[in-house]
Design an enzyme around this catalytic site. Structure first.
Site, PDB file in Angstrom:
ATOM      1  N   CYS A   1     -32.745  63.582  59.730  1.00  7.60           N
ATOM      2  CA  CYS A   1     -30.804  63.307  59.284  1.00  7.60           C
ATOM      3  C   CYS A   1     -30.653  63.468  58.347  1.00  7.60           C
ATOM      4  O   CYS A   1     -29.984  64.454  57.798  1.00  7.60           O
ATOM      5  CB  CYS A   1     -30.232  62.850  59.947  1.00  7.60           C
ATOM      6  SG  CYS A   1     -31.162  62.464  62.120  1.00  7.60           S
TER       7      CYS A   1
ATOM      8  N   LYS B   1     -19.747  64.544  62.696  1.00  3.39           N
ATOM      9  CA  LYS B   1     -21.461  64.372  62.108  1.00  3.39           C
ATOM     10  C   LYS B   1     -21.744  64.765  60.625  1.00  3.39           C
ATOM     11  O   LYS B   1     -22.772  63.230  59.988  1.00  3.39           O
ATOM     12  CB  LYS B   1     -22.338  65.020  63.273  1.00  3.39           C
ATOM     13  CG  LYS B   1     -23.289  65.262  63.538  1.00  3.39           C
ATOM     14  CD  LYS B   1     -24.191  63.773  63.576  1.00  3.39           C
ATOM     15  CE  LYS B   1     -25.934  63.078  63.813  1.00  3.39           C
ATOM     16  NZ  LYS B   1     -25.586  62.134  63.593  1.00  3.39           N
TER      17      LYS B   1
HETATM   18  N1  SAJ Z   1     -32.572  54.292  53.457  1.00  5.27           N
HETATM   19  C1  SAJ Z   1     -32.252  54.018  51.893  1.00  5.27           C
HETATM   20  N2  SAJ Z   1     -31.725  53.000  51.364  1.00  5.27           N
HETATM   21  C2  SAJ Z   1     -30.519  52.171  52.294  1.00  5.27           C
HETATM   22  C3  SAJ Z   1     -30.777  53.184  53.768  1.00  5.27           C
HETATM   23  C4  SAJ Z   1     -31.200  53.862  54.242  1.00  5.27           C
HETATM   24  O1  SAJ Z   1     -33.618  54.970  51.099  1.00  5.27           O
HETATM   25  O2  SAJ Z   1     -29.953  51.361  51.991  1.00  5.27           O
HETATM   26  C5  SAJ Z   1     -33.804  55.743  53.554  1.00  5.27           C
HETATM   27  C6  SAJ Z   1     -34.917  55.133  54.697  1.00  5.27           C
HETATM   28  O3  SAJ Z   1     -35.640  54.369  54.186  1.00  5.27           O
HETATM   29  C7  SAJ Z   1     -34.995  56.138  55.284  1.00  5.27           C
HETATM   30  C8  SAJ Z   1     -33.933  57.120  55.019  1.00  5.27           C
HETATM   31  O4  SAJ Z   1     -33.313  56.736  54.249  1.00  5.27           O
HETATM   32  O5  SAJ Z   1     -35.750  57.080  55.177  1.00  5.27           O
HETATM   33  C9  SAJ Z   1     -32.688  56.951  56.498  1.00  5.27           C
HETATM   34  O6  SAJ Z   1     -32.727  56.387  57.358  1.00  5.27           O
HETATM   35  P1  SAJ Z   1     -31.059  55.582  58.076  1.00  5.27           P
HETATM   36  O7  SAJ Z   1     -31.670  54.211  58.688  1.00  5.27           O
HETATM   37  O8  SAJ Z   1     -30.314  55.276  56.781  1.00  5.27           O
HETATM   38  O9  SAJ Z   1     -30.932  56.476  58.752  1.00  5.27           O
HETATM   39  P2  SAJ Z   1     -31.712  57.364  60.549  1.00  5.27           P
HETATM   40  O10 SAJ Z   1     -32.127  59.237  59.568  1.00  5.27           O
HETATM   41  O11 SAJ Z   1     -32.427  56.525  60.917  1.00  5.27           O
HETATM   42  O12 SAJ Z   1     -29.946  57.817  61.357  1.00  5.27           O
HETATM   43  C10 SAJ Z   1     -29.384  58.261  60.761  1.00  5.27           C
HETATM   44  C11 SAJ Z   1     -28.472  57.326  61.366  1.00  5.27           C
HETATM   45  N3  SAJ Z   1     -27.233  57.064  59.965  1.00  5.27           N
HETATM   46  C12 SAJ Z   1     -26.209  56.575  59.619  1.00  5.27           C
HETATM   47  O13 SAJ Z   1     -26.653  55.687  59.484  1.00  5.27           O
HETATM   48  C13 SAJ Z   1     -24.607  56.945  58.866  1.00  5.27           C
HETATM   49  C14 SAJ Z   1     -27.872  57.562  62.489  1.00  5.27           C
HETATM   50  O14 SAJ Z   1     -26.668  56.169  63.143  1.00  5.27           O
HETATM   51  C15 SAJ Z   1     -27.773  58.885  62.803  1.00  5.27           C
HETATM   52  O15 SAJ Z   1     -27.347  58.857  64.514  1.00  5.27           O
HETATM   53  C16 SAJ Z   1     -28.783  60.141  62.859  1.00  5.27           C
HETATM   54  O16 SAJ Z   1     -29.474  59.465  61.017  1.00  5.27           O
HETATM   55  C17 SAJ Z   1     -29.009  61.076  63.234  1.00  5.27           C
HETATM   56  O17 SAJ Z   1     -29.469  61.401  64.488  1.00  5.27           O
HETATM   57  O18 SAJ Z   1     -27.959  61.349  62.219  1.00  5.27           O
END
Ligand code: SAJ
Length: 439
Positions: free
Chosen positions: A271, A217
């Protein structure tokens, strides 16, 4: 199966993961008892309503409560399966140490009602070793029960770790369809948990040991953080070199084995910016890359503030629109949001020149009070504001055609407007000089 007795389930912690999980289990026909420490959360759910925003969750909860399959209270009741989904925040020591006290509190409460044959499954994101710690706590409180890994022969209860991996905004769909890693204290514990998840998960459920599942995780979110850090570093380098990072990434990603993620104003949410620290904390001397990635992503917020400030200063008197406050696109979650931090800093610096557009917020958060900044809608921003700072890639912003913004001075942290002409401040180097001074 005909005549099969379905297990009763207790879900402890009815937040962003626990409530949807409880509702999906109940939808499958199992009786679910939800537990939360907050009375108002319990009351809301028992009315068939919800206290969090998630696509389609309201109808699902209403349905299972009406059918009598989901009930909530503040007390843990006896059940056949206990699913623990409580928060694991940072401790208040300022050193990014994980605080697993909510997990251990939940385990203490489960220990009071545990009976032979029960299964306990921890879903909360946890540092490696937490499941065993939980087992030891329960063993100390219930010497009458044979515990897995501590007894000869067949234990009375089973204990496993099975992390959630759902994306906010897609939780119900991903809870059902994502693959799951199920880590047992013993292989028998893993098999017991596997049989439970098979009742409502369509994705593949893979069994392993508890520590590997805990680490998996953390690794998933650290992987994402490190890769976003690479993209964010590229954006900082490209700014310094006067290059368009989006163009560079678009071209590089045409390579069949390259897939660079998207730069942004920093990494938000609860997360990805948190979990990597649980690995660093467990092995500080072996994690320079993960630690550095965290630093790069945090520093991107300051870079965005410096670049945005330079653009505002290069356009004296112009009205400025900050587009978005959410931590990512198309959601109303403003927790740990870099966009919100950038906009609030600009509001403090530039006061009433700052206009915030956030279609997912009814009003501006408290930190904007007294700054003079106001909330406006996207149409007003396009009419009145000559400077635009894109902070969130909401669809409503992405869909604005070039004709409505070609004449604007834009700093686009998300790359949603690739056809936008470069701002004058970039071309004459003002922004870059400002970043250099900001250090
Ligand atoms: N972000 C970027 N660039 C990217 C992708 C994301 O700057 O290319 C930023 C987003 O804008 C945001 C942050 O990262 O601020 C996180 O966004 P996200 O959509 O990637 O993820 P979360 O935090 O909503 O959810 C994550 C997910 N983990 C992964 O994709 C590995 C989700 O599957 C998990 O279940 C969740 O964390 C969790 O609960 O741990």
């Amino acid at each position: 199966m005909r005549g099969e007795q379905l297990p009763t389930v207790s879900v402890i912690g009815l937040g962003y993961i626990g409530l949807p999980t409880a509702a999906i289990i109940a939808r499958g026909g199992m009786r679910v008892h939800g537990v939360d420490v907050t009375q108002s959360v319990v009351d809301t759910i028992n009315r068939g309503e919800i206290h969090i925003e998630e696509v389609d969750l309201d109808g699902l909860v209403q349905g299972v409560v009406q059918r009598g399959l989901l009930k909530a209270s503040t007390e843990v009741m006896p059940a056949d399966v206990f699913v623990i989904a409580v928060p694991t925040p940072f401790a208040k020591d300022g050193r990014h140490t994980p605080d697993i006290s909510y997990v251990l509190d939940a385990a203490r409460n489960v220990a009071k009602v545990l009976k032979p044959g029960d299964a306990i499954i921890l879903e909360s994101t946890s540092p490696v070793g937490t499941t065993v710690q939980m087992r030891d706590l329960i063993a100390a409180r219930r010497p009458d029960l044979a515990m897995p890994g501590l007894c000869e022969g067949t234990p009375d209860v089973s204990i496993a770790y099975c992390p959630e991996r759902v994306l906010p905004g897609h939780i119900l769909e991903e809870l059902t369809n994502n693959d799951r890693s199920i880590g047992g204290i013993t292989p028998r514990c893993a098999r017991k948990a596997l049989a439970f998840y098979k009742r409502f998960v369509r994705g593949t459920c893979v069994t392993t040991d508890a520590a590997s599942a805990e680490m998996t995780k953390l690794v998933e979110n650290a992987y994402r953080d490190v890769n976003i850090a690479f993209a964010n570093e590229l954006s900082i380098v490209s700014d310094a070199m006067g290059l368009d990072v989006w163009e560079v990434i678009r071209l590089a990603n045409r390579h069949p084995r390259v897939n660079i993620l998207s730069p942004g104003p920093g990494v938000g949410g609860h997360c990805i910016a948190v979990d990597p620290w649980f690995i660093v904390n467990g092995a500080p001397e072996h994690t320079p890359l993960i630690r550095t990635a965290r630093g790069v992503n945090d520093s991107k917020i300051h870079h965005a503030i410096a670049r945005a400030s330079a653009l505002v200063e290069a356009n004296p008197g112009a009205k400025v629109a900050c587009l978005g406050l959410a931590f990512k696109a198309n959601i109303d979650d403003f927790r740990e949001s870099p966009a919100r931090l950038v906009a609030a800093t600009l509001a403090r610096r530039f006061g009433e020149r700052i206009h915030v557009v956030e279609p997912y917020a009814a009003e501006l958060p408290r930190e904007f009070e007294g700054t003079g900044a106001t909330q406006i809608d996207v149409d007003a921003a396009l009419e009145d504001c000559d400077v635009m700072i894109v902070l969130v890639d909401h669809d409503v912003f992405r869909s604005v055609p070039l004709a409505e913004r070609a004449h604007k001075q834009v700093y686009d942290t998300r790359g949603i407007w690739p056809d936008q002409p470069r701002p004058v401040a970039d071309v004459d180097g003002v922004a870059i000089e400002e970043q250099r001074k900001a250090g």
